[in-house]
Scaffold this active site. Structure first.
Site, PDB file in Angstrom:
ATOM      1  N   TRP A 180       1.000  -1.032  -0.113  1.00  0.00           N
ATOM      2  CA  TRP A 180      -0.361   0.238   0.005  1.00  0.00           C
ATOM      3  C   TRP A 180       0.895   1.738  -0.185  1.00  0.00           C
ATOM      4  O   TRP A 180       1.615   1.610   0.942  1.00  0.00           O
ATOM      5  CB  TRP A 180      -1.223   0.011   0.752  1.00  0.00           C
ATOM      6  N   GLU A 221      -2.715  -3.035  -2.371  1.00  0.00           N
ATOM      7  CA  GLU A 221      -3.814  -2.232  -1.399  1.00  0.00           C
ATOM      8  C   GLU A 221      -4.793  -1.256  -2.645  1.00  0.00           C
ATOM      9  O   GLU A 221      -3.871   0.102  -2.355  1.00  0.00           O
ATOM     10  CB  GLU A 221      -3.824  -2.595   0.105  1.00  0.00           C
ATOM     11  N   LYS A 223      -7.151   2.288  -2.606  1.00  0.00           N
ATOM     12  CA  LYS A 223      -7.870   3.550  -1.751  1.00  0.00           C
ATOM     13  C   LYS A 223      -8.090   4.422  -2.569  1.00  0.00           C
ATOM     14  O   LYS A 223      -8.204   5.083  -4.049  1.00  0.00           O
ATOM     15  CB  LYS A 223      -6.661   3.997  -0.598  1.00  0.00           C
ATOM     16  N   ASP A 254      -9.656  -3.044   1.479  1.00  0.00           N
ATOM     17  CA  ASP A 254      -9.598  -2.156   2.870  1.00  0.00           C
ATOM     18  C   ASP A 254     -11.111  -2.166   2.588  1.00  0.00           C
ATOM     19  O   ASP A 254     -11.701  -0.892   1.858  1.00  0.00           O
ATOM     20  CB  ASP A 254      -8.444  -1.610   2.778  1.00  0.00           C
ATOM     21  N   HIS A 257     -11.904   1.874   2.261  1.00  0.00           N
ATOM     22  CA  HIS A 257     -10.803   1.636   0.902  1.00  0.00           C
ATOM     23  C   HIS A 257     -12.254   2.593  -0.010  1.00  0.00           C
ATOM     24  O   HIS A 257     -12.222   3.414  -1.604  1.00  0.00           O
ATOM     25  CB  HIS A 257     -10.159   1.671   0.551  1.00  0.00           C
ATOM     26  N   HIS A 281      -8.691  -6.611   4.129  1.00  0.00           N
ATOM     27  CA  HIS A 281      -8.428  -5.489   5.604  1.00  0.00           C
ATOM     28  C   HIS A 281      -9.750  -5.350   5.783  1.00  0.00           C
ATOM     29  O   HIS A 281     -10.568  -4.041   5.382  1.00  0.00           O
ATOM     30  CB  HIS A 281      -7.664  -4.376   5.148  1.00  0.00           C
ATOM     31  N   ASP A 289     -12.249   7.161   6.026  1.00  0.00           N
ATOM     32  CA  ASP A 289     -11.455   5.607   6.047  1.00  0.00           C
ATOM     33  C   ASP A 289     -10.992   5.764   7.845  1.00  0.00           C
ATOM     34  O   ASP A 289      -9.566   5.783   7.972  1.00  0.00           O
ATOM     35  CB  ASP A 289     -10.181   5.041   5.418  1.00  0.00           C
ATOM     36  N   ASP A 291     -11.172   3.793  10.625  1.00  0.00           N
ATOM     37  CA  ASP A 291     -10.073   2.458  10.694  1.00  0.00           C
ATOM     38  C   ASP A 291     -10.711   2.643  12.523  1.00  0.00           C
ATOM     39  O   ASP A 291      -9.516   2.212  13.199  1.00  0.00           O
ATOM     40  CB  ASP A 291      -8.055   2.698  10.888  1.00  0.00           C
ATOM     41  N   ASP A 321      -7.807  -5.028   9.625  1.00  0.00           N
ATOM     42  CA  ASP A 321      -7.052  -3.106   9.972  1.00  0.00           C
ATOM     43  C   ASP A 321      -8.123  -2.240  10.273  1.00  0.00           C
ATOM     44  O   ASP A 321      -8.485  -1.238  10.316  1.00  0.00           O
ATOM     45  CB  ASP A 321      -6.574  -2.727   8.212  1.00  0.00           C
TER      46      ASP A 321
HETATM   47  C1  RNT Z   1      -4.096   2.548   4.798  1.00  0.00           C
HETATM   48  C2  RNT Z   1      -3.922   1.438   4.507  1.00  0.00           C
HETATM   49  C3  RNT Z   1      -2.908   0.651   4.676  1.00  0.00           C
HETATM   50  C4  RNT Z   1      -2.603   0.970   6.163  1.00  0.00           C
HETATM   51  C5  RNT Z   1      -1.204   0.220   7.003  1.00  0.00           C
HETATM   52  C6  RNT Z   1      -1.115   0.356   8.539  1.00  0.00           C
HETATM   53  O1  RNT Z   1      -4.838   3.305   4.724  1.00  0.00           O
HETATM   54  O2  RNT Z   1      -4.889   0.539   5.128  1.00  0.00           O
HETATM   55  O3  RNT Z   1      -3.266  -0.919   5.111  1.00  0.00           O
HETATM   56  O4  RNT Z   1      -3.486   0.929   7.167  1.00  0.00           O
HETATM   57  O5  RNT Z   1      -0.664  -1.078   5.998  1.00  0.00           O
HETATM   58 ZN    ZN Z   2      -5.750  -0.939   4.936  1.00  0.00          ZN
END
Ligand code: RNT
Ligand code: ZN
Length: 413
Positions: A180, A221, A223, A254, A257, A281, A289, A291, A321
């Site tokens: 990523w 990955e 986003k 993810d 994302h 993720h 995003d 998290d 994640d």
């Molecule tokens: C960031 C991505 C990525 C990170 C990690 C730490 O937006 O989601 O996966 O969260 O690599």
């Molecule tokens: Zn991620």
């Protein structure tokens, strides 16, 4: 009759075999992300600003400050989670007295992690770290216009793949190496094509060396956007979907994302037609995003149901994640991971054949009656049985254990 046997009888009436569900659940590893334990700070001697829009917020006491503390926290978390799982390690969590820059890392810098994992009997997944570094301050790495900066990051990525392969070989289990990059643009760019071509060329160089699939597997990955890169992300969904298909590597989805109204679970069956293996993720975006720690909510239940109903468990790697620095870091791991498992268990306990048969004959009334009636099935008794068989606490005793551990690390500040 115990509560498990009573619940088992209820599920049997719906044609569902609980023993089979428990057996399958016991074979699904979840990759715990190391970065939940220390708020994505890492263990480099020289720290860069976190960047890329992935800053954890909060200052709850107990953050792991070094590899030994992080491993102790992980040992505790794994002991509270039923089954055998994995660790998802980021390259900037190296464990060494040396001070290697990102383009100098080697397997030896991660050897203590491998020794620990071997003893614990867990596999490791790996990630190059393209953020929290002065050479990422422009929010550009592999797509940077400066060839010197691109080369620096290509070398970092090349080395992480080598290290991942060594880790996978040492542990006898392939390490997923997930790429990523934060690359993007705060305001509206005029040459998107140039940036995307640079990212593609850099990735090609990074991925040139072949590694045994038994040792490591590549993932990319995408986003939608990040804080500071609102206008364009170079590695968008379309960019990486195409790239993963062309290169026959994994695509990482993810859950944070995409646009908040998009259903990430809906994407699995489409992507799986063109991509062999998937990486998830699992995360909980709130308005963006953000998290947040994953809940047992509709998004997670839908994701688990897709994995089970579309037959994708065998070719999907489930990683987590999220990071929350306002609560106990270890409790966050345990709660989030157990929620993912609970969601999978629920999916495994659904009367899949009955549901699919109703849909197949266009009987949407029956499908709706079924999906609503089965929400009341006694899932809790089956989960409690799983925890008991795996010798991990549940309910009030779990809460007591989580609190006691948090109290024991609070002095870290
Ligand atoms: C960031 C991505 C990525 C990170 C990690 C730490 O937006 O989601 O996966 O969260 O690599
Ligand atoms: Zn991620």
């Amino acid at each position: 009759m115990g509560s498990y046997e009573a619940a088992q009888a209820v599920f049997a009436d719906w044609g569902v075999n609980c023993e089979r569900a428990l057996q399958v659940l016991g074979t699904i590893p979840i990759s715990l992300h190391c970065w939940q334990g220390d708020d994505v700070v890492g263990f480099e001697k020289k720290r860069g600003a976190s960047g890329g829009g992935i800053q954890a917020t909060g200052n709850h006491p107990g953050r792991a400050r070094n590899p030994a503390e992080l491993r102790a926290d992980l040992n505790f978390a794994y002991a509270m989670i039923p089954g055998r799982h994995r660790l998802n390690l980021h390259a900037f969590y190296m464990d060494t007295e040396e001070n290697p820059d990102r383009d100098e890392i080697e397997f030896s810098h991660f050897a203590p992690w491998v020794d620990w994992a071997r003893q614990a009997g867990i596999g490791i997944d790996f990630n190059p770290s393209f953020f929290a570094h002065e050479k990422a301050d422009d929010n550009l790495t592999l797509a940077h216009p400066d060839a010197g900066i691109r080369d620096f990051w290509i070398e970092h990525g090349r080395r992480t793949r080598e290290i991942a392969a060594r880790i996978g070989a040492a542990l006898g289990s392939p390490a997923v190496n997930n790429i990523w990059v934060p690359d993007g643009s705060k305001d509206i760019p005029v040459d998107r094509m140039a940036a995307r071509r640079r990212l593609e060329t850099s990735l090609d160089a990074m991925l040139m060396q072949r590694h045994d699939r038994a040792h490591m597997r590549d993932a990319v990955e995408s986003k939608l956007f990040g804080i500071g890169v609102e206008a364009m992300t170079v590695g968008s969904h379309e960019f990486y979907l195409g790239y993963a298909i062309r290169k026959q590597i994994m695509l990482c989805l993810d859950m944070g994302h995409f646009h908040p109204t998009e259903n990430v679970a809906d994407k699995l069956s489409s992507v799986a037609l063109s991509v062999d293996e998937l990486l998830l993720h699992v995360s909980r975006p709130m308005r963006w995003d953000s998290d947040h720690v994953i809940l047992l909510n509709d998004d997670i239940l839908a994701m688990a149901q897709e994995l089970v109903f579309a037959g994708l468990l065998g070719r999907t790697h489930i990683g987590l994640d999220f990071f929350d620095a306002t609560i106990s870091r270890t409790a966050a791991w345990v709660i989030g991971t157990r929620n993912m498992q609970k969601a999978l268990l629920r999916a495994l306990l659904l009367p899949q054949e009955k549901l699919k048969a109703a849909e197949e004959r266009l009987d949407f009334t029956t499908r709706l009656m079924l999906t609503e009636e089965i929400k009341d099935l006694p899932f809790a008794a089956i989960w409690a049985e799983f925890c008991a068989r795996k010798d991990v606490p549940a309910g009030a005793s779990l809460i007591a254990d989580l609190n006691a551990y948090q109290a024991s690390v609070a002095h870290r500040g």
